[in-house]
Motif scaffolding. Structure first.
Motif, PDB file in Angstrom:
ATOM      1  N   HIS A 285      25.750 -10.851  26.020  1.00  0.00           N
ATOM      2  CA  HIS A 285      25.713 -10.023  24.810  1.00  0.00           C
ATOM      3  C   HIS A 285      26.197  -8.602  25.102  1.00  0.00           C
ATOM      4  O   HIS A 285      26.973  -8.023  24.328  1.00  0.00           O
ATOM      5  CB  HIS A 285      24.285  -9.985  24.251  1.00  0.00           C
ATOM      6  CG  HIS A 285      24.104  -9.021  23.118  1.00  0.00           C
ATOM      7  ND1 HIS A 285      24.591  -9.254  21.842  1.00  0.00           N
ATOM      8  CD2 HIS A 285      23.501  -7.795  23.077  1.00  0.00           C
ATOM      9  CE1 HIS A 285      24.300  -8.219  21.072  1.00  0.00           C
ATOM     10  NE2 HIS A 285      23.636  -7.320  21.794  1.00  0.00           N
TER      11      HIS A 285
ATOM     12  N   GLN B  37      19.463   0.707  32.111  1.00  0.00           N
ATOM     13  CA  GLN B  37      20.145  -0.587  32.086  1.00  0.00           C
ATOM     14  C   GLN B  37      21.054  -0.762  33.299  1.00  0.00           C
ATOM     15  O   GLN B  37      21.105  -1.836  33.903  1.00  0.00           O
ATOM     16  CB  GLN B  37      20.957  -0.736  30.797  1.00  0.00           C
ATOM     17  CG  GLN B  37      20.101  -0.941  29.554  1.00  0.00           C
ATOM     18  CD  GLN B  37      20.934  -0.936  28.284  1.00  0.00           C
ATOM     19  OE1 GLN B  37      21.803  -0.077  28.094  1.00  0.00           O
ATOM     20  NE2 GLN B  37      20.687  -1.895  27.411  1.00  0.00           N
TER      21      GLN B  37
ATOM     22  N   SER C  46      17.135  -5.046  27.667  1.00  0.00           N
ATOM     23  CA  SER C  46      17.363  -5.239  26.237  1.00  0.00           C
ATOM     24  C   SER C  46      16.837  -4.100  25.364  1.00  0.00           C
ATOM     25  O   SER C  46      17.182  -4.025  24.179  1.00  0.00           O
ATOM     26  CB  SER C  46      16.712  -6.553  25.779  1.00  0.00           C
ATOM     27  OG  SER C  46      15.314  -6.527  25.995  1.00  0.00           O
TER      28      SER C  46
ATOM     29  N   MET D 154      14.256  -7.880  32.263  1.00  0.00           N
ATOM     30  CA  MET D 154      15.001  -8.296  31.078  1.00  0.00           C
ATOM     31  C   MET D 154      14.562  -7.499  29.859  1.00  0.00           C
ATOM     32  O   MET D 154      15.374  -7.205  28.969  1.00  0.00           O
ATOM     33  CB  MET D 154      14.820  -9.802  30.834  1.00  0.00           C
ATOM     34  CG  MET D 154      15.452 -10.690  31.902  1.00  0.00           C
ATOM     35  SD  MET D 154      17.158 -10.256  32.323  1.00  0.00           S
ATOM     36  CE  MET D 154      17.957 -10.394  30.737  1.00  0.00           C
ATOM     37  N   ASP D 155      13.287  -7.129  29.813  1.00  0.00           N
ATOM     38  CA  ASP D 155      12.804  -6.273  28.725  1.00  0.00           C
ATOM     39  C   ASP D 155      13.463  -4.892  28.802  1.00  0.00           C
ATOM     40  O   ASP D 155      13.881  -4.334  27.783  1.00  0.00           O
ATOM     41  CB  ASP D 155      11.285  -6.140  28.794  1.00  0.00           C
ATOM     42  CG  ASP D 155      10.732  -5.272  27.671  1.00  0.00           C
ATOM     43  OD1 ASP D 155      10.834  -5.665  26.503  1.00  0.00           O
ATOM     44  OD2 ASP D 155      10.203  -4.184  27.974  1.00  0.00           O
TER      45      ASP D 155
ATOM     46  N   GLU E  93      22.242 -14.974  28.470  1.00  0.00           N
ATOM     47  CA  GLU E  93      22.553 -14.612  27.088  1.00  0.00           C
ATOM     48  C   GLU E  93      22.534 -13.100  26.893  1.00  0.00           C
ATOM     49  O   GLU E  93      23.405 -12.538  26.217  1.00  0.00           O
ATOM     50  CB  GLU E  93      21.561 -15.288  26.130  1.00  0.00           C
ATOM     51  CG  GLU E  93      21.721 -16.799  26.061  1.00  0.00           C
ATOM     52  CD  GLU E  93      21.033 -17.385  24.849  1.00  0.00           C
ATOM     53  OE1 GLU E  93      20.645 -16.602  23.954  1.00  0.00           O
ATOM     54  OE2 GLU E  93      20.899 -18.616  24.790  1.00  0.00           O
ATOM     55  N   GLU E  94      21.542 -12.426  27.476  1.00  0.00           N
ATOM     56  CA  GLU E  94      21.457 -10.969  27.335  1.00  0.00           C
ATOM     57  C   GLU E  94      22.628 -10.286  28.036  1.00  0.00           C
ATOM     58  O   GLU E  94      23.223  -9.343  27.505  1.00  0.00           O
ATOM     59  CB  GLU E  94      20.134 -10.460  27.902  1.00  0.00           C
ATOM     60  CG  GLU E  94      19.931  -8.969  27.770  1.00  0.00           C
ATOM     61  CD  GLU E  94      19.946  -8.488  26.329  1.00  0.00           C
ATOM     62  OE1 GLU E  94      20.437  -7.365  26.078  1.00  0.00           O
ATOM     63  OE2 GLU E  94      19.481  -9.233  25.443  1.00  0.00           O
TER      64      GLU E  94
END
Length: 287
Positions: free
Chosen positions: A201, A169, A162, A158-159, A197-198
């Motif tokens: 987004h 990605q 983002s 997840m890091d 959520e990520e």
């Protein structure tokens, strides 16, 4: 002239020879598997990024060859029960290592005899390759998802999703699918990290690369299709979260589209997944 007794022994002899040849071939294949892993992992642990990249490319090429037959897949799975041949831990200890954790706590290394070991940071290409290797390991060997969980894989990925570039990605989304679909532990970590959520987004951001947005749409379709039908899935709030983040129209479309494809062949399912993801993107009100 052959006797009846020799005629009876002939089939047994042929069977014994066949079993011996099979055993020898299996031993040869296993030696090739272990040699390829040892060579690739040695470089994947190197201090310099260019060496790690070379090792990762070698391992990825090896995994693609392994996937061509059930016998080599079984040998690879067996090899992953041996600690020094396990691939996933090496990925998280090196190429996917979070370097901010390496902050020096004291000055002992300055005044000591032993020099401090310094590894070069992972390049974009190295991170993307490591994620592809992670994906391959988890697809071929389901227990690799357990190794990933032990190294806080969801938090690390997840890091990356983002903060890194499009190359990493895209590989990250594919790796997330492979480590989550059959792992309740990783699914719960994904929920704890607010992963939906990520992903949402990225889908909503018109400035993001279109292919990456599509990948994220496909990810949601696969994930929701996987948890549907379970009484108490780890991602219990997923439908509510998608509705909140993407709106009622898109959430309904995702839920309906996630039901597709159970009777289709793999190629048709992939095509249908791509089409449905495109429809999800088009359904969003981005204005």
């Amino acid at each position: 002239m052959a006797t009846p007794e020799s005629d009876q022994k002939a089939p047994y002899s042929a069977t014994a020879v066949g079993e011996l040849v099979t055993s020898l071939n299996r031993q040869r294949l296993y030696r090739e598997v272990t040699l390829a892993l040892r060579t690739g992992l040695r470089e994947a642990r190197a201090e310099f990024s260019f060496l790690r990249v070379r090792g990762l490319r070698s391992i990825l090429k090896f995994l693609r060859s392994v996937a061509e037959s059930d016998s080599t897949i079984n040998l690879f799975c067996h090899s992953q029960s041996i600690p020094e041949l396990q691939v996933v831990p090496v990925l998280f200890q090196n190429s996917l290592k979070q370097y901010e954790e390496d902050t020096v706590a004291n000055l002992d290394h300055i005044f000591g005899v032993e020099p401090m070991k310094i590894s070069s940071p992972s390049t974009d290409a190295e991170v993307a390759l490591a994620l592809r290797v992670l994906e391959g390991c988890c697809l071929l060997h389901r227990e690799s998802t357990i190794f990933a969980h032990q190294h806080k894989a969801i938090e690390v990925l997840m890091d990356i999703l983002s903060t890194r570039g499009v190359l990493e990605q895209g590989a990250c989304v594919d790796a997330l699918i492979s480590i989550m679909l059959d792992s309740s532990a990783n699914q719960m970590d994904f929920e704890s990290c607010d992963g939906i959520e990520e992903v949402a987004h990225i889908i909503r951001d018109k400035q993001v690369d279109e292919n990456l947005r599509m990948k994220c749409g496909e990810f949601l379709l696969l994930l929701i299709g996987h948890v549907n039908g379970r009484e108490r899935p780890p991602l219990a709030r997923i439908h509510e979260d998608v509705r909140r983040l993407l709106g009622e129209k898109s959430a309904s479309l995702i839920w309906a589209a996630s039901q597709f494809g159970s009777t289709l062949d793999p190629e048709q399912r992939l095509t249908a997944l791509h089409i449905q993801a495109r429809r999800v993107l088009e359904s969003l009100d981005l204005y």
